[in-house]
Write an enzyme that holds these catalytic residues in place. Structure first.
Site, PDB file in Angstrom:
ATOM      1  N   ASP A  74       0.856  -1.190   0.000  1.00 15.29           N
ATOM      2  CA  ASP A  74       0.000   0.000   0.000  1.00 15.29           C
ATOM      3  C   ASP A  74       0.888   1.235   0.000  1.00 15.29           C
ATOM      4  OD1 ASP A  74       0.975  -0.025   2.656  1.00 15.29           O
ATOM      5  OD2 ASP A  74      -0.781  -1.146   3.304  1.00 15.29           O
ATOM      6  N   ASP A  76       1.505   5.006   1.632  1.00 13.05           N
ATOM      7  CA  ASP A  76       1.166   5.938   2.705  1.00 13.05           C
ATOM      8  C   ASP A  76       1.822   7.272   2.408  1.00 13.05           C
ATOM      9  OD1 ASP A  76      -0.111   3.879   4.154  1.00 13.05           O
ATOM     10  OD2 ASP A  76       1.816   3.198   4.932  1.00 13.05           O
ATOM     11  N   ASP A 157       9.074   3.391  13.332  1.00 17.46           N
ATOM     12  CA  ASP A 157       9.618   2.237  14.053  1.00 17.46           C
ATOM     13  C   ASP A 157      11.073   1.907  13.689  1.00 17.46           C
ATOM     14  OD1 ASP A 157       8.723   1.398  11.573  1.00 17.46           O
ATOM     15  OD2 ASP A 157       7.462  -0.235  12.310  1.00 17.46           O
TER      16      ASP A 157
HETATM   17  P1  ATP Z   1       3.744  -3.448   5.181  1.00 11.56           P
HETATM   18  O1  ATP Z   1       2.700  -2.474   4.664  1.00 11.56           O
HETATM   19  O2  ATP Z   1       4.588  -4.084   4.170  1.00 11.56           O
HETATM   20  O3  ATP Z   1       3.145  -4.409   6.139  1.00 11.56           O
HETATM   21  P2  ATP Z   1       4.731  -1.112   6.482  1.00 11.56           P
HETATM   22  O4  ATP Z   1       6.057  -0.798   7.109  1.00 11.56           O
HETATM   23  O5  ATP Z   1       4.300  -0.240   5.352  1.00 11.56           O
HETATM   24  O6  ATP Z   1       4.780  -2.629   6.068  1.00 11.56           O
HETATM   25  P3  ATP Z   1       2.365  -0.202   7.786  1.00 11.56           P
HETATM   26  O7  ATP Z   1       1.605  -0.822   8.912  1.00 11.56           O
HETATM   27  O8  ATP Z   1       1.711   0.021   6.487  1.00 11.56           O
HETATM   28  O9  ATP Z   1       3.646  -1.114   7.602  1.00 11.56           O
HETATM   29  O10 ATP Z   1       2.957   1.172   8.358  1.00 11.56           O
HETATM   30  C1  ATP Z   1       3.395   2.224   7.545  1.00 11.56           C
HETATM   31  C2  ATP Z   1       4.537   2.952   8.241  1.00 11.56           C
HETATM   32  O11 ATP Z   1       4.073   3.500   9.473  1.00 11.56           O
HETATM   33  C3  ATP Z   1       5.724   2.099   8.610  1.00 11.56           C
HETATM   34  O12 ATP Z   1       6.609   1.920   7.544  1.00 11.56           O
HETATM   35  C4  ATP Z   1       6.335   2.884   9.739  1.00 11.56           C
HETATM   36  O13 ATP Z   1       7.081   3.972   9.256  1.00 11.56           O
HETATM   37  C5  ATP Z   1       5.106   3.415  10.448  1.00 11.56           C
HETATM   38  N1  ATP Z   1       4.649   2.492  11.511  1.00 11.56           N
HETATM   39  C6  ATP Z   1       3.804   1.448  11.391  1.00 11.56           C
HETATM   40  N2  ATP Z   1       3.619   0.835  12.560  1.00 11.56           N
HETATM   41  C7  ATP Z   1       4.358   1.507  13.452  1.00 11.56           C
HETATM   42  C8  ATP Z   1       4.581   1.370  14.845  1.00 11.56           C
HETATM   43  N3  ATP Z   1       3.990   0.405  15.538  1.00 11.56           N
HETATM   44  N4  ATP Z   1       5.397   2.276  15.435  1.00 11.56           N
HETATM   45  C9  ATP Z   1       5.986   3.267  14.738  1.00 11.56           C
HETATM   46  N5  ATP Z   1       5.823   3.443  13.432  1.00 11.56           N
HETATM   47  C10 ATP Z   1       5.028   2.581  12.787  1.00 11.56           C
HETATM   48 MG    MG Z   2       2.385  -0.273   4.424  1.00  9.82          MG
END
Ligand code: ATP
Ligand code: MG
Length: 465
Positions: A74, A76, A157
């Site tokens: 996705d 963001d 994170d």
């Molecule tokens: P994927 O979408 O592949 O599962 P992602 O890293 O994009 O991995 P998302 O849940 O979509 O995961 O989160 C988007 C972004 O938001 C992350 O890349 C990170 O920068 C931030 N993020 C997500 N969860 C947390 C958390 N628990 N604490 C701090 N930052 C977070």
């Molecule tokens: Mg994501």
């Protein structure tokens, strides 16, 4: 003045300061992200925000995945606009979330998540507690304090998740050396690991999932506190744990993730019986096969049902409880339903499996004894059950793990592959009535689960009424 002095003498909480952050701009020629791979919706939203004089970047997993030549799940966007300011710019948008307020912008079937740059919590933990930002364990209850782009980077994170990509200048803004970590295949938490896991214990699960998905090493200081802090997962709402577990199981790397969870002791609050199950050869074989099978399906872009997955993970717990009820004299089917109730209700305390999945899981499990009965119209009725496919796949998994009579599984494979009009002919014919009666007396018909029939013996059984 005094506060400034204290802040200098006693190092401020790692998460609240940006002292380690130093902006590096990585030009397009160096990082090589192909702008054409960015979703048109994300481009439209970033453009709309920038046109209205806000800063807007693609951020997080999408930038990371594009740099690693993986397909982002996705897109963001991080912006200087507040949710309300951004909401005013896009007709099809809505503000969501309480703990973490953000905006969803819809374009056709696509949705882009827009989050306002987050800022630091108050320096003082006592103030944060009073204001209800954190609980007694240091867990973040709300994260709606807005801040600058640099502060936003520090609140993310892992360093490789804190890269900001401007799709128009095509530059990456990197405050925490995430680009170097990504190239070195190192997953490193931002700030002090203990504080960051206390703030949000789910970050420990994210570390395991991302390391497996990206085939990276978790930096030793990021990995080190995980074992000790694993019990903190118990304070995370069970519904959030279910979402995170599902992400992990559907990541296409479920097997290495579950192995790693177990090695780090993180599974205790999630799947408490995993140790017991994996210690038995049959249980270990069953779970390994189920997860391997899931990973293969995901990698081939095939559908995986969450109910099937949880049914597989918990099956050997059901078997143990089922046996114990039967041993205490309970009739087999009643014992099975009691075992199912026990396992599902105790699991809800750890991860809240939504109700709709629980009924599918119950069906998959409770249909298993019906595969043992090849008499009369029973197989025909079973095959027309709406949940047959999942229950059948589950039976094949049981067979593969060595739990069933292989002859029976072979019969079912032939039965399922046959033309529906010819299936009836494959059902073994009952033998004479006399034999049938004798057999019936020895094995009560209601005891469906224990009435094990191989295709060879099935013909001697009582036909279905
Ligand atoms: P994927 O979408 O592949 O599962 P992602 O890293 O994009 O991995 P998302 O849940 O979509 O995961 O989160 C988007 C972004 O938001 C992350 O890349 C990170 O920068 C931030 N993020 C997500 N969860 C947390 C958390 N628990 N604490 C701090 N930052 C977070
Ligand atoms: Mg994501």
């Amino acid at each position: 003045m005094i506060r400034k002095f204290f802040n200098q003498v006693f190092k401020r909480n790692a998460i609240t300061h940006t002292a380690d952050a130093q902006l590096r701009i990585i030009p397009s020629g160096k990082h090589g992200i192909n702008r054409n791979l960015i979703s048109p919706c994300a481009l439209k939203v970033a453009h709309g925000l920038q046109k209205a004089s806000f800063s807007a970047y693609i951020v997080g997993g999408a930038v990371r995945d594009l740099l690693l030549e993986l397909k982002p799940k996705d897109f963001d966007i991080a912006t200087s606009a507040t949710p309300e300011q951004a909401r005013a710019l896009f007709r099809r948008s809505r503000i969501i979330g309480r703990r973490f307020r953000l905006l969803h912008v819809m374009c056709g079937n696509d949705t882009v998540e827009v989050s306002t740059f987050r800022g630091p919590l108050p320096d003082d933990n006592a103030v944060s507690k009073i204001k209800n930002y954190i609980d007694q364990h240091g867990r973040l209850l709300r994260d709606n304090v807005f801040g600058s782009q640099e502060e936003d980077a520090v609140r993310r994170d892992f360093t490789l998740n804190a890269l900001f990509y401007d799709p128009f200048s095509e530059e990456i803004h990197d405050y925490l050396d995430g680009y170097a970590d990504l190239k070195a295949k190192t997953l490193r938490i931002i700030g002090d690991p203990v504080t960051r896991y206390r703030e949000d214990p789910v970050r420990m699960l994210r570390a395991v999932r991302l390391a497996a998905k990206l085939d990276m090493q978790i930096d030793p200081s990021t990995a080190e506190p995980i074992g000790d802090l694993a019990p903190l997962l118990q304070n995370v709402p069970p519904a959030r744990l279910f979402d995170e577990m599902l992400k992990l199981l559907l990541s296409g790397h479920a097997l290495p993730c579950v192995v790693d969870l177990r090695q780090r002791g993180l599974h205790h609050g999630l799947l408490p019986m995993l140790d017991v199950i994996l210690e038995q050869p049959l249980g270990e074989r069953f779970i390994t096969l189920a997860l391997k099978n899931t990973d293969e399906r995901i990698q081939q872009n095939k559908h995986v049902s969450p109910a099937f997955l949880f049914a597989a993970l918990l099956w050997h717990e059901v078997l143990a409880a089922w046996n114990s009820y039967k041993n205490s004299g309970e009739q087999s089917l009643t014992a099975l339903y009691q075992a199912i109730d026990d396992v599902l209700s105790s699991q809800q305390k750890n991860i809240a499996i939504p109700r709709r999945f629980c009924s599918a899981i119950t069906e998959i499990w409770s249909m298993q004894p019906r595969f043992e009965s090849l008499v009369g119209r029973k197989p025909l009725r079973l095959v027309s059950h709406p949940r047959f496919r999942a229950a059948y796949d589950f039976m094949l998994l049981r067979n593969e793990s060595g739990e069933m009579d292989p002859e029976l599984a072979t019969w079912w494979k032939r039965f399922v592959a046959a033309d529906p009009d010819n299936r009836e002919k494959l059902i073994p014919k009952p033998a004479s009535t006399r034999k049938r009666k004798k057999r019936t007396r020895r094995k009560p018909a209601s005891d469906a689960a224990s009435a094990k029939q191989t295709p060879a013996s099935a013909g001697k059984e009582k036909p279905a009424s």
